[in-house]
Design a protein around this motif. Structure first.
Motif, PDB file in Angstrom:
ATOM      1  N   LEU A 120       0.804  -1.219   0.000  1.00 21.63           N
ATOM      2  CA  LEU A 120       0.000   0.000   0.000  1.00 21.63           C
ATOM      3  C   LEU A 120       0.839   1.273   0.000  1.00 21.63           C
ATOM      4  O   LEU A 120       0.278   2.374   0.048  1.00 21.63           O
ATOM      5  CB  LEU A 120      -0.941   0.000   1.209  1.00 21.63           C
ATOM      6  N   GLU A 121       2.153   1.130  -0.066  1.00 16.42           N
ATOM      7  CA  GLU A 121       3.037   2.291  -0.049  1.00 16.42           C
ATOM      8  C   GLU A 121       2.678   3.338  -1.116  1.00 16.42           C
ATOM      9  O   GLU A 121       2.630   4.544  -0.819  1.00 16.42           O
ATOM     10  CB  GLU A 121       4.486   1.836  -0.223  1.00 16.42           C
ATOM     11  N   PRO A 122       2.384   2.930  -2.363  1.00 22.63           N
ATOM     12  CA  PRO A 122       2.025   3.940  -3.365  1.00 22.63           C
ATOM     13  C   PRO A 122       0.792   4.750  -2.977  1.00 22.63           C
ATOM     14  O   PRO A 122       0.761   5.982  -3.166  1.00 22.63           O
ATOM     15  CB  PRO A 122       1.770   3.108  -4.629  1.00 22.63           C
ATOM     16  N   MET A 123      -0.210   4.098  -2.415  1.00 20.58           N
ATOM     17  CA  MET A 123      -1.431   4.803  -2.030  1.00 20.58           C
ATOM     18  C   MET A 123      -1.207   5.667  -0.793  1.00 20.58           C
ATOM     19  O   MET A 123      -1.757   6.772  -0.689  1.00 20.58           O
ATOM     20  CB  MET A 123      -2.563   3.807  -1.766  1.00 20.58           C
ATOM     21  N   VAL A 164      -4.189  11.748 -12.420  1.00 18.58           N
ATOM     22  CA  VAL A 164      -3.221  10.794 -12.988  1.00 18.58           C
ATOM     23  C   VAL A 164      -2.431  10.106 -11.884  1.00 18.58           C
ATOM     24  O   VAL A 164      -2.253   8.883 -11.896  1.00 18.58           O
ATOM     25  CB  VAL A 164      -2.267  11.506 -13.970  1.00 18.58           C
ATOM     26  N   MET A 165      -1.943  10.881 -10.923  1.00 18.37           N
ATOM     27  CA  MET A 165      -1.145  10.300  -9.839  1.00 18.37           C
ATOM     28  C   MET A 165      -1.950   9.271  -9.049  1.00 18.37           C
ATOM     29  O   MET A 165      -1.416   8.235  -8.626  1.00 18.37           O
ATOM     30  CB  MET A 165      -0.638  11.401  -8.901  1.00 18.37           C
ATOM     31  N   LEU A 166      -3.221   9.533  -8.837  1.00 20.96           N
ATOM     32  CA  LEU A 166      -4.085   8.602  -8.103  1.00 20.96           C
ATOM     33  C   LEU A 166      -4.262   7.311  -8.899  1.00 20.96           C
ATOM     34  O   LEU A 166      -4.179   6.210  -8.336  1.00 20.96           O
ATOM     35  CB  LEU A 166      -5.443   9.246  -7.811  1.00 20.96           C
ATOM     36  N   LYS A 167      -4.490   7.417 -10.181  1.00 26.09           N
ATOM     37  CA  LYS A 167      -4.647   6.227 -11.022  1.00 26.09           C
ATOM     38  C   LYS A 167      -3.384   5.377 -10.994  1.00 26.09           C
ATOM     39  O   LYS A 167      -3.456   4.145 -10.895  1.00 26.09           O
ATOM     40  CB  LYS A 167      -4.964   6.644 -12.460  1.00 26.09           C
ATOM     41  N   GLU A 168      -2.240   6.024 -11.064  1.00 22.11           N
ATOM     42  CA  GLU A 168      -0.972   5.292 -11.053  1.00 22.11           C
ATOM     43  C   GLU A 168      -0.740   4.600  -9.711  1.00 22.11           C
ATOM     44  O   GLU A 168      -0.280   3.458  -9.654  1.00 22.11           O
ATOM     45  CB  GLU A 168       0.182   6.250 -11.364  1.00 22.11           C
ATOM     46  N   ALA A 169      -1.083   5.281  -8.620  1.00 21.85           N
ATOM     47  CA  ALA A 169      -0.904   4.699  -7.285  1.00 21.85           C
ATOM     48  C   ALA A 169      -1.835   3.510  -7.087  1.00 21.85           C
ATOM     49  O   ALA A 169      -1.435   2.482  -6.518  1.00 21.85           O
ATOM     50  CB  ALA A 169      -1.150   5.765  -6.223  1.00 21.85           C
TER      51      ALA A 169
END
Length: 461
Positions: A120-123, A164-169
């Motif tokens: 979950l690090e990206p989120m 975009v950043m949310l989609k990638e995470a």
């Protein structure tokens, strides 16, 4: 408690109990009877001064059961698993000693927690960045995460994230969860289903870690630990009123972030779930154990009454009053307890099928007491089966004024009294007096408070 200030600790501790306290509130609960426990106890004592067994038929958060358990044996029944867990934990407190600090330390140092944090690090990083930007005056991104940052929706192809950043995470975390085999079992259930929507992703990982740790405990101790997790979740949840009926709606009708929404988001999400859990577990471990034979069951009310023991002298029943199903307010806690990766219900919005905003379980319980066409029959079953057991019945219900805007009840008090008289010789209604139900919605949508809100219908042979 490094991140909780002294004043905040005192506020939190107001909601917990010490070993000498008479009442206890495990979670924020709609229609809680906490303020009228003495009254309920007195009515039951008047009916049965011998302190024989009482059945709490719709036990909910367990406050009534816990209060009555001081002086008599209690059988607590509810169809929801979260209720069974809470009631079991307050009726049968642990006699074993646990070091709360050691529990949390072992949880934090577990391989499961470390692995889940990696997944979950990206989120987590995305959310923290969005919160920082919101505090600097750009709230859109965190609002997008609250509205659309659900991993389960992403997995099911129902994600509508705009950033975009949310989609990638979301994509990165979903891939890591799949790589770690965390999408089949319950290891990451809270994070996948409720992270971003009801809790911060860091909080959801902490809750998942605590739930996983509880499986290492003796089976007789798990209810208490799970109850403390539920209590912590109830405190930190990021909704209006601390209930789970609906997540926050961060955008207004024009698609713009609502005023003051950032403060609401940040205030709840800054809490550390491990620290809140520690306080809650201390409170559960401090409950006083009684010498009575208390029993807890997860059962339908009708089946329970068919199997009610003959030593039950009084049945206390607090069924739903309105069309609103209680399961809607506590479905997150139910899923946390069951840990079963449920199917999520869907709705049609503007001709398009979408996941329900609340991420409701597809099999969410619908009480017959909350369905107009079924309520009368359900009450008839209640009266009849209690009578057949030769028990007395104390029924909690709430009247409503038809000329006001309060939500209509499924039955009128007069109708319930009439039904009761078909099975009991002595039926009377007793007003609790100056009592008003807690309201979980916004203040500006509350209607005029009815201070005769609670009636006890007492039925005796």
């Amino acid at each position: 408690m490094g991140n909780i200030k002294k004043g905040e600790q005192l506020t939190l501790l107001k909601a917990v109990v010490d070993s000498n306290s008479e009442s206890f509130r495990p979670i924020h609960y709609l229609g809680s009877k906490l303020r009228i426990l003495e009254f309920i106890g007195k009515v039951i004592d008047d009916i049965d001064p011998t302190n024989s067994r009482v059945c709490d038929l719709f036990s909910g958060s367990g406050t009534v059961s816990q209060f009555l358990s001081k002086n008599r044996p209690v059988t607590a029944i509810d169809i929801q698993e979260y209720s069974r867990v809470l009631t079991s934990s307050v009726l049968k407190p642990l006699s074993s000693y646990y070091s709360v600090e050691k529990v949390v330390s072992e949880c934090i140092n577990s391989e499961h927690y470390k692995k889940l944090m990696w997944c979950l690090e990206p989120m987590i990083e995305c959310e923290e960045k969005f919160i920082e930007e919101a505090l600097q005056g750009s709230p859109f991104f965190i609002c997008d995460l609250v509205e659309n940052g659900s991993i389960i929706k992403f997995e099911e192809g129902c994600c509508e994230a705009e950033t975009v950043m949310l989609k990638e995470a979301l994509s990165k975390s979903a891939d890591r969860l799949k790589e770690s085999n965390f999408i089949i079992g319950p290891e990451a259930l809270t994070s996948r289903y409720f992270g971003g929507t009801y809790f911060s992703f860091k909080q959801s990982v902490q809750l998942d870690a605590l739930l996983e740790y509880s499986l290492s405990l003796d089976i007789n101790d798990r209810d208490t630990f799970t109850a403390a997790i539920l209590s912590a979740a109830s405190d930190i949840v990021n909704t209006v009123g601390k209930q789970f009926a609906q997540p926050l709606k961060p955008f207004d009708s024009d698609g713009k972030p609502k005023k003051s929404i950032v403060n609401k988001i940040v205030t709840d999400r800054k809490n550390n779930a491990f620290e809140i859990f520690s306080l809650k577990l201390e409170s559960f471990l401090g409950l006083r154990k009684t010498n009575f034979d208390h029993r807890t069951y997860r059962m339908d009310f009708s089946d329970a009454l068919d199997n009610l023991s003959k030593d039950v002298k009084v049945v206390y029943a607090d069924p739903p009053y309105t069309r609103y199903h209680y399961s809607r307010y506590y479905h997150v806690l139910e899923t946390i307890c069951l840990r079963d990766n449920p199917k999520i219900s869907k709705t049609i919005v503007k001709g398009k099928e979408k996941f329900s905003r609340g991420i409701y379980r597809n099999d969410r319980h619908q009480s017959p007491f909350s369905i107009k066409t079924q309520a009368k029959e359900a009450f008839d079953t209640l009266f009849k089966k209690v009578s057949q057991n030769n028990s007395s019945l104390v029924l909690s219900y709430s009247p409503f004024a038809e000329d006001r805007k309060s939500t209509p009840r499924m039955q009128r008090i007069e109708e319930l009294e009439s039904l009761g008289r078909q099975y009991f010789n002595n039926v009377k209604s007793v007003s609790v007096g100056q009592f008003a139900h807690s309201k979980l919605n916004k203040t500006d949508k509350n209607f005029e408070t009815n201070y005769s809100a609670e009636i006890l219908i007492v039925c005796k042979k």
